[in-house]
Design a protein around this motif. Structure first.
Motif, PDB file in Angstrom:
ATOM      1  N   ARG A  46      -9.387  -3.091  13.011  1.00 57.33           N
ATOM      2  CA  ARG A  46      -9.047  -2.024  13.948  1.00 57.33           C
ATOM      3  C   ARG A  46     -10.043  -1.976  15.110  1.00 57.33           C
ATOM      4  O   ARG A  46      -9.665  -1.811  16.273  1.00 57.33           O
ATOM      5  N   GLN A  47     -11.341  -2.139  14.823  1.00 57.09           N
ATOM      6  CA  GLN A  47     -12.339  -2.076  15.875  1.00 57.09           C
ATOM      7  C   GLN A  47     -12.159  -3.221  16.881  1.00 57.09           C
ATOM      8  O   GLN A  47     -12.218  -3.016  18.089  1.00 57.09           O
ATOM      9  N   ILE A  48     -11.926  -4.430  16.388  1.00 58.41           N
ATOM     10  CA  ILE A  48     -11.723  -5.568  17.294  1.00 58.41           C
ATOM     11  C   ILE A  48     -10.437  -5.387  18.084  1.00 58.41           C
ATOM     12  O   ILE A  48     -10.385  -5.682  19.289  1.00 58.41           O
ATOM     13  N   ALA A  49      -9.384  -4.888  17.434  1.00 56.54           N
ATOM     14  CA  ALA A  49      -8.121  -4.652  18.153  1.00 56.54           C
ATOM     15  C   ALA A  49      -8.308  -3.606  19.254  1.00 56.54           C
ATOM     16  O   ALA A  49      -7.777  -3.753  20.365  1.00 56.54           O
ATOM     17  N   ASP A  50      -9.066  -2.541  18.959  1.00 50.94           N
ATOM     18  CA  ASP A  50      -9.310  -1.517  19.972  1.00 50.94           C
ATOM     19  C   ASP A  50     -10.108  -2.077  21.138  1.00 50.94           C
ATOM     20  O   ASP A  50      -9.867  -1.725  22.302  1.00 50.94           O
ATOM     21  N   LEU A  51     -11.084  -2.936  20.844  1.00 46.59           N
ATOM     22  CA  LEU A  51     -11.872  -3.535  21.922  1.00 46.59           C
ATOM     23  C   LEU A  51     -11.004  -4.418  22.808  1.00 46.59           C
ATOM     24  O   LEU A  51     -11.268  -4.548  24.007  1.00 46.59           O
ATOM     25  N   HIS A  52      -9.969  -5.041  22.227  1.00 48.72           N
ATOM     26  CA  HIS A  52      -9.046  -5.873  23.020  1.00 48.72           C
ATOM     27  C   HIS A  52      -7.856  -5.066  23.536  1.00 48.72           C
ATOM     28  O   HIS A  52      -7.000  -5.632  24.218  1.00 48.72           O
ATOM     29  N   ARG A  53      -7.798  -3.784  23.189  1.00 51.20           N
ATOM     30  CA  ARG A  53      -6.716  -2.893  23.629  1.00 51.20           C
ATOM     31  C   ARG A  53      -5.353  -3.432  23.226  1.00 51.20           C
ATOM     32  O   ARG A  53      -4.406  -3.476  24.035  1.00 51.20           O
ATOM     33  N   VAL A  54      -5.249  -3.844  21.981  1.00 47.05           N
ATOM     34  CA  VAL A  54      -3.974  -4.313  21.432  1.00 47.05           C
ATOM     35  C   VAL A  54      -3.681  -3.495  20.180  1.00 47.05           C
ATOM     36  O   VAL A  54      -4.591  -3.103  19.449  1.00 47.05           O
ATOM     37  N   PRO A  55      -2.419  -3.203  19.929  1.00 50.59           N
ATOM     38  CA  PRO A  55      -2.073  -2.413  18.740  1.00 50.59           C
ATOM     39  C   PRO A  55      -2.031  -3.275  17.483  1.00 50.59           C
ATOM     40  O   PRO A  55      -1.651  -4.452  17.526  1.00 50.59           O
ATOM     41  N   VAL A  56      -2.450  -2.683  16.357  1.00 53.84           N
ATOM     42  CA  VAL A  56      -2.348  -3.341  15.052  1.00 53.84           C
ATOM     43  C   VAL A  56      -1.643  -2.370  14.118  1.00 53.84           C
ATOM     44  O   VAL A  56      -1.920  -1.170  14.110  1.00 53.84           O
ATOM     45  N   GLU A  57      -0.713  -2.902  13.341  1.00 58.41           N
ATOM     46  CA  GLU A  57       0.150  -2.052  12.508  1.00 58.41           C
ATOM     47  C   GLU A  57       0.309  -2.676  11.127  1.00 58.41           C
ATOM     48  O   GLU A  57       0.433  -3.901  10.995  1.00 58.41           O
ATOM     49  N   LEU A  58       0.286  -1.813  10.104  1.00 59.49           N
ATOM     50  CA  LEU A  58       0.561  -2.211   8.720  1.00 59.49           C
ATOM     51  C   LEU A  58       1.807  -1.485   8.246  1.00 59.49           C
ATOM     52  O   LEU A  58       1.971  -0.287   8.507  1.00 59.49           O
ATOM     53  N   ARG A  59       2.661  -2.229   7.540  1.00 59.80           N
ATOM     54  CA  ARG A  59       3.836  -1.573   6.983  1.00 59.80           C
ATOM     55  C   ARG A  59       4.307  -2.333   5.747  1.00 59.80           C
ATOM     56  O   ARG A  59       4.103  -3.543   5.621  1.00 59.80           O
ATOM     57  N   ASN A  60       4.922  -1.583   4.838  1.00 58.54           N
ATOM     58  CA  ASN A  60       5.492  -2.162   3.619  1.00 58.54           C
ATOM     59  C   ASN A  60       6.906  -2.645   3.922  1.00 58.54           C
ATOM     60  O   ASN A  60       7.708  -1.918   4.501  1.00 58.54           O
ATOM     61  N   ILE A 115       0.860  -1.186   0.000  1.00 63.78           N
ATOM     62  CA  ILE A 115       0.000   0.000   0.000  1.00 63.78           C
ATOM     63  C   ILE A 115       0.891   1.229   0.000  1.00 63.78           C
ATOM     64  O   ILE A 115       1.928   1.265   0.673  1.00 63.78           O
ATOM     65  N   ALA A 116       0.497   2.229  -0.740  1.00 62.44           N
ATOM     66  CA  ALA A 116       1.270   3.469  -0.783  1.00 62.44           C
ATOM     67  C   ALA A 116       1.395   4.044   0.637  1.00 62.44           C
ATOM     68  O   ALA A 116       0.442   4.014   1.409  1.00 62.44           O
ATOM     69  N   GLU A 117       2.586   4.567   0.952  1.00 65.30           N
ATOM     70  CA  GLU A 117       2.824   5.089   2.304  1.00 65.30           C
ATOM     71  C   GLU A 117       1.844   6.192   2.667  1.00 65.30           C
ATOM     72  O   GLU A 117       1.437   6.327   3.819  1.00 65.30           O
ATOM     73  N   SER A 118       1.436   6.992   1.692  1.00 61.29           N
ATOM     74  CA  SER A 118       0.505   8.087   1.967  1.00 61.29           C
ATOM     75  C   SER A 118      -0.881   7.581   2.335  1.00 61.29           C
ATOM     76  O   SER A 118      -1.668   8.305   2.953  1.00 61.29           O
ATOM     77  N   GLU A 119      -1.183   6.339   1.931  1.00 61.47           N
ATOM     78  CA  GLU A 119      -2.514   5.811   2.200  1.00 61.47           C
ATOM     79  C   GLU A 119      -2.572   4.924   3.444  1.00 61.47           C
ATOM     80  O   GLU A 119      -3.680   4.593   3.905  1.00 61.47           O
ATOM     81  N   LEU A 120      -1.430   4.551   4.003  1.00 59.10           N
ATOM     82  CA  LEU A 120      -1.427   3.667   5.168  1.00 59.10           C
ATOM     83  C   LEU A 120      -2.240   4.221   6.350  1.00 59.10           C
ATOM     84  O   LEU A 120      -2.946   3.459   7.018  1.00 59.10           O
ATOM     85  N   PRO A 121      -2.176   5.540   6.662  1.00 60.28           N
ATOM     86  CA  PRO A 121      -2.960   6.023   7.808  1.00 60.28           C
ATOM     87  C   PRO A 121      -4.464   5.932   7.604  1.00 60.28           C
ATOM     88  O   PRO A 121      -5.215   5.988   8.573  1.00 60.28           O
ATOM     89  N   ARG A 122      -4.918   5.778   6.334  1.00 63.61           N
ATOM     90  CA  ARG A 122      -6.358   5.840   6.083  1.00 63.61           C
ATOM     91  C   ARG A 122      -6.994   4.486   5.802  1.00 63.61           C
ATOM     92  O   ARG A 122      -8.224   4.403   5.726  1.00 63.61           O
ATOM     93  N   VAL A 123      -6.193   3.457   5.656  1.00 57.26           N
ATOM     94  CA  VAL A 123      -6.780   2.182   5.232  1.00 57.26           C
ATOM     95  C   VAL A 123      -7.649   1.544   6.314  1.00 57.26           C
ATOM     96  O   VAL A 123      -8.421   0.636   6.027  1.00 57.26           O
ATOM     97  N   PHE A 124      -7.527   2.018   7.563  1.00 55.65           N
ATOM     98  CA  PHE A 124      -8.381   1.489   8.624  1.00 55.65           C
ATOM     99  C   PHE A 124      -9.722   2.215   8.699  1.00 55.65           C
ATOM    100  O   PHE A 124     -10.573   1.848   9.511  1.00 55.65           O
ATOM    101  N   ASP A 125      -9.914   3.272   7.879  1.00 55.52           N
ATOM    102  CA  ASP A 125     -11.199   3.974   7.872  1.00 55.52           C
ATOM    103  C   ASP A 125     -12.251   3.134   7.154  1.00 55.52           C
ATOM    104  O   ASP A 125     -11.938   2.373   6.225  1.00 55.52           O
ATOM    105  N   LEU A 127       3.100  -6.518   1.922  1.00 52.89           N
ATOM    106  CA  LEU A 127       2.539  -5.822   3.080  1.00 52.89           C
ATOM    107  C   LEU A 127       2.615  -6.743   4.302  1.00 52.89           C
ATOM    108  O   LEU A 127       2.338  -7.939   4.203  1.00 52.89           O
ATOM    109  N   GLN A 128       2.982  -6.154   5.418  1.00 54.83           N
ATOM    110  CA  GLN A 128       3.061  -6.918   6.666  1.00 54.83           C
ATOM    111  C   GLN A 128       2.105  -6.306   7.694  1.00 54.83           C
ATOM    112  O   GLN A 128       2.114  -5.101   7.939  1.00 54.83           O
ATOM    113  N   ALA A 129       1.279  -7.169   8.315  1.00 56.06           N
ATOM    114  CA  ALA A 129       0.381  -6.758   9.401  1.00 56.06           C
ATOM    115  C   ALA A 129       0.882  -7.377  10.696  1.00 56.06           C
ATOM    116  O   ALA A 129       1.217  -8.557  10.736  1.00 56.06           O
ATOM    117  N   ARG A 130       0.912  -6.573  11.769  1.00 55.25           N
ATOM    118  CA  ARG A 130       1.416  -7.034  13.063  1.00 55.25           C
ATOM    119  C   ARG A 130       0.396  -6.680  14.148  1.00 55.25           C
ATOM    120  O   ARG A 130      -0.062  -5.540  14.231  1.00 55.25           O
TER     121      ARG A 130
END
Length: 444
Positions: free
Chosen positions: A414-428, A376-386, A433-436
């Motif tokens: 993102r919603q399920i991660a927030d409910l469990h209070r755990v961080p989720v991260e995407l990075r190229n 995913i383009a770096e500029s779009e990474l902050p918005r892909v969870f919307d 693409l890697q999700a953590r």
């Protein structure tokens, strides 16, 4: 009725009454001690005021007054014969010990004072009951005015409690006057310190309700907007199928209609999944991440095989023991399903999707989903969870299943991660693409 005012008045009344009773008891014992001191002093003065000469013997047939509460006296000569007594002989106890003494005699305990005057012994006595009666009268005279003031104290307490609870009634009236759409915070300026925690809690609840309402309205508006396009396309595809002039054109129209139905079904499924992830509806238990990830990979293995993608699970720290975290098993399954499904959806045929478990950080477990897609383009990474946002590669798609994307998969993650209070991260990573997702491990 369970009333704070009534409880306060009841406890205040009981407290004041108890204090008055205790004060009466204390005053009684204090008056009794003071009465004993006064009467002892009086008995000494009576004995000291008698003349020093001898008394004449008692005349035969002499009449004596009956026993009353006054002080009584008798005098002995050096031979022990009673030569004077103020009351009948049997009314007073005999006490030869000089000084004060408490003696048991007729009509209860007696306070006796004996003193030697010349060749005679003078004995002055008084029933203890007389002293107790005087002490009780003194205590009652002191407590009665307090009891008479009790109604006035009750009225003052009623007024004080009513005025003290006025801010509560004011806040309740303000809440009762609002409608379901009025979620503005309550004004707590001038509120008593004891009421402010309640108003702060109500304001916090109103703020959360307002946020939930706005989120729900935005969700409904977005869902309506997203559903309008596929439903319109379905209607047009149905009309095309109806106007088809030959079998080939009809077959193509029905194929487009089937694809449209699949996209709409997928969108509705994602919308329902997103709507179900509410905190109050979740129950958290101990979940084995190893078993859960193995089940998710197993369920999606047929999808990966159909797309020509190598899907695998790697766990270098696997020692056969479960990796336990606190969470909701169904929600976590949806989270990992969406992450792995997204990776499969945008990985081209012949690519690789690897689901791994990283235990390098003590006390934590990191689940890593790595694909070999375009990223995913770096500029779009902050918005892909919307919600309903699809990145550019998602819109173009890298496979037939990519076209079915609704822009909700990562929002659900993102919603399920927030409910469990755990961080989720995407990075190229340069290779895809890697999700953590990082979970704190539960104690063994």
């Amino acid at each position: 009725m369970n009333s704070v005012r009534n409880k306060l008045l009841l406890w205040l009344g009981l407290g004041l009454f108890s204090i008055i009773v205790l004060a009466g008891v204390a005053l009684y014992f204090q008056a009794r001690g003071e009465a004993n001191q006064i009467f002892d002093y009086q008995m000494r003065q009576i004995a000291a005021s008698l003349p020093r000469q001898a008394f004449s013997p008692i005349s035969p047939g002499q009449q004596f007054p009956e026993l009353e509460d006054e002080i009584m006296m008798q005098i002995w000569d050096s031979r022990g014969a009673v030569i004077y007594h103020s009351h009948a002989r049997g009314a007073m106890p005999r006490q030869a010990e000089l000084g004060f003494a408490n003696v048991s005699g007729p009509n209860g305990m007696w306070r006796v004072y004996s003193a030697q005057i010349g060749s005679t012994v003078v004995q002055v006595a008084q029933p203890q009951s007389a002293r107790d009666e005087i002490a009780a009268q003194m205590a009652v005279k002191t407590v009665v005015p307090l009891l008479l003031l009790f109604p006035l104290i009750g009225v003052l307490s009623w007024v004080a409690v009513s005025r003290g609870l006025a801010p509560v009634r004011k806040a309740a009236a303000e809440v009762a006057a609002r409608d379901m759409n009025s979620l503005q915070p309550l004004a707590d300026v001038g509120m008593p310190q004891e009421i402010q925690p309640l108003t702060h809690a109500l304001n916090d609840l109103l703020a959360r309700l307002k946020h939930a309402t706005e989120t729900q309205r935005a969700f409904v508006a977005d869902a309506a907007h997203e559903l309008r396009t596929p439903l319109t396309a379905l209607r047009l595809q149905t009309q095309l199928a109806e106007r088809a002039v030959d079998e080939e054109e009809r077959r193509a129209a029905f194929a487009d209609l089937k694809n449209g139905l699949e996209r709409t079904t997928h969108l509705v499924h994602q919308l329902l999944t997103l709507a179900r992830q509410e905190p109050d509806a979740m129950s958290f238990t101990q979940v084995d991440l190893r078993a859960l990830l193995g089940s998710v990979v197993g369920d999606l293995s047929s999808v990966a095989e159909h797309g020509g993608i190598d899907l695998g699970l790697s766990d270098q720290g696997d020692d056969g023991r479960p990796l336990r975290v606190t969470g909701n098993a169904d929600a976590l399954r949806i989270l990992f399903n969406n992450l792995v499904d997204n990776a499969l959806r945008y990985t081209p045929a012949g690519g690789v999707v690897d689901v791994g478990v990283d235990l390098s950080t003590a006390g934590y477990c990191t689940v890593v989903v790595q694909d070999s897609g375009p990223g995913i383009a770096e500029s779009e990474l902050p918005r892909v969870f919307d919600r309903f946002y699809r990145a550019q590669h998602s819109q173009e798609g890298s496979g037939s299943r990519a076209a079915f994307g609704s822009g909700l998969g990562l929002a659900i993650v993102r919603q399920i991660a927030d409910l469990h209070r755990v961080p989720v991260e995407l990075r190229n990573t340069g290779h895809g693409l890697q999700a953590r997702v990082v979970f704190p491990l539960s104690p063994a």
